[in-house]
Design a protein around this motif. Structure first.
Motif, mmCIF file in Angstrom:
data_model
loop_
_atom_site.group_PDB
_atom_site.id
_atom_site.type_symbol
_atom_site.label_atom_id
_atom_site.label_comp_id
_atom_site.label_asym_id
_atom_site.label_seq_id
_atom_site.Cartn_x
_atom_site.Cartn_y
_atom_site.Cartn_z
ATOM 1 N N TYR A 77 38.767 38.310 22.980
ATOM 2 C CA TYR A 77 39.156 37.912 24.447
ATOM 3 C C TYR A 77 37.965 37.692 25.368
ATOM 4 C CZ TYR A 77 41.650 37.762 29.050
ATOM 5 O OH TYR A 77 42.178 37.706 29.986
ATOM 6 N N LEU A 78 37.585 36.610 25.954
ATOM 7 C CA LEU A 78 36.470 36.473 26.864
ATOM 8 C C LEU A 78 36.946 35.742 28.054
ATOM 9 C CD1 LEU A 78 33.472 36.591 27.523
ATOM 10 C CD2 LEU A 78 33.191 34.755 26.122
ATOM 11 N N THR A 79 36.321 36.009 29.221
ATOM 12 C CA THR A 79 36.446 35.196 30.619
ATOM 13 C C THR A 79 34.994 34.913 31.025
ATOM 14 O OG1 THR A 79 36.597 37.198 31.732
ATOM 15 C CG2 THR A 79 38.679 36.519 31.007
ATOM 16 N N VAL A 109 37.203 40.941 30.063
ATOM 17 C CA VAL A 109 36.737 40.822 28.727
ATOM 18 C C VAL A 109 37.135 42.249 27.828
ATOM 19 C CG1 VAL A 109 34.660 40.515 26.994
ATOM 20 C CG2 VAL A 109 34.687 39.704 29.226
ATOM 21 N N ALA A 150 28.992 39.601 27.051
ATOM 22 C CA ALA A 150 30.388 39.331 26.741
ATOM 23 C C ALA A 150 30.515 38.597 25.528
ATOM 24 C CB ALA A 150 31.084 38.662 27.908
ATOM 25 N N GLY A 177 40.553 33.278 30.981
ATOM 26 C CA GLY A 177 41.236 34.692 30.881
ATOM 27 C C GLY A 177 42.571 34.202 31.155
ATOM 28 N N ALA A 195 31.116 42.511 32.462
ATOM 29 C CA ALA A 195 31.994 41.853 31.495
ATOM 30 C C ALA A 195 33.700 42.754 31.188
ATOM 31 C CB ALA A 195 31.506 42.129 30.024
ATOM 32 N N LEU A 234 33.241 39.760 22.495
ATOM 33 C CA LEU A 234 34.055 38.834 22.248
ATOM 34 C C LEU A 234 34.422 39.087 20.489
ATOM 35 C CD1 LEU A 234 36.155 36.428 22.630
ATOM 36 C CD2 LEU A 234 34.171 34.999 21.946
#
Length: 331
Positions: free
Chosen positions: A269-271, A263, A64, A13, A258, A68
């Motif tokens: 966008y995803l961490t 997120v 998550a 992220g 999440a 995404l």
């Protein structure tokens, strides 16, 4: 900053959101370490966090992944329970081989994920409605299969998996880390991960780019289902049985974790590492509050306050830092 480390941060992220999450996690440890050091920092408490985090973190990663692509999977806990029930029934009905039971449970989880993917990707059912409906379906199947009771009497080789340690750390915690690395590689380094991010960020652009959105969504929900299956096996091994109604609050908790990790619910966008750290931070917060002998209701309140705080920091933090930088340039 070395380029390799910069790339790792990007897979987790933005640098700012990840640092905020780390500060919060460290702050939780420091605060409860001061307030109740004998209990919170004890080996028994830390081992509890290591044992409780994997199932929550893996379910949160599944959530998550679908977020995404601008979706959601409200059925992931039901998939976990159904997978656990299937594995437990196989192991308690003459087939003592955990390997066969685990393969069957994983196959059920993949099938459940495929059902979600077909509904969302090919039939264009809104994800929240599709997975809400299938969640009820999978829970009903698990309830019927288990007869409404907890399936007990699992063989010792299977339940021992939750107690095994490697280098002093529970095996299931290592499994969580391996799963997180795999998901991180898929999202950041593969064509599928790029397509998932593009579908979530701008589905119209994805269509014009020739990306077959339905296939991407199908693959996403199949992966989410697979993660639910892994979580279900971990839950069954740790609990020593399978229940069709286990972890009913995990759906909301997975969404909270999440979002806490940064997120984007609107997709793109995803961490991955952030999700794991957020899951551990939530378990540390719960363990710390329980060490102070507070009620479970207070734990829920504090978890909600933590989520609101992080959302505000992630929303306003970037704007404030940009404002300060502009003032510095003007000065």
């Amino acid at each position: 900053m070395p380029e390799r480390f910069r790339k790792v941060l990007l897979t987790m992220g933005t640098r700012a959101s990840f640092i905020r999450l780390l500060v919060v996690a460290v702050g939780i440890v420091v605060v409860f370490g001061i307030l109740k050091p004998a209990v919170f920092l004890s080996g028994q408490n830390l081992q509890y966090v290591e044992l409780a985090s994997p199932e929550v973190a893996i379910l949160s990663l599944a959530m998550a992944l679908t977020m995404l692509t601008a979706g959601i999977d409200l059925s992931v806990v039901s998939i976990a329970n159904l997978s656990g029930v299937v594995a437990a029934l196989i192991m308690t009905n003459g087939h003592q081989s955990p390997g066969l039971a685990m393969l069957a449970a994983f196959g059920v989880a993949l099938a459940c994920g495929a059902v979600n993917g077909l509904l969302v990707g090919y039939k264009h059912v809104p994800p929240i409605l599709a997975t809400l409906a299938t969640g009820q379906l999978f829970s009903g199947l698990a309830l019927v299969a288990s007869g409404g009771t907890v399936v007990k009497g699992l063989p010792e080789p299977f339940t021992r998996l939750a107690l095994l340690t490697v280098a002093g750390i529970p095996l299931i915690f290592w499994v969580m880390l391996i799963v997180a690395v795999i998901i991180g590689v898929v999202v950041a380094k593969t064509p599928l991960g790029f397509r998932m991010r593009l579908v979530g960020a701008n589905p119209t652009a994805a269509d014009f780019s020739g990306i077959r959105r339905a296939r991407v969504l199908l693959a996403t929900y199949v992966m989410s289902g697979a993660l639910g299956g892994v979580a279900g096996l971990i839950i069954s091994a740790r609990a020593g049985g399978a229940n069709s109604d286990y972890g009913s609050s995990y759906v909301l908790l997975a969404v909270v974790i999440a979002v806490l990790a940064g997120v984007d619910p609107e997709g793109g966008y995803l961490t991955v590492a952030g999700v794991v750290i957020a899951a551990i931070a939530m378990q540390l917060l719960g363990a710390g509050l329980l060490s102070l002998s507070v009620s479970s209701h207070v734990v829920n309140i504090c978890q909600g306050l933590l989520l609101v705080t992080m959302v505000l920091l992630n929303t306003w933090g970037t704007a404030l830092s940009g404002l300060f930088q502009r003032r510095r340039v003007i000065a």
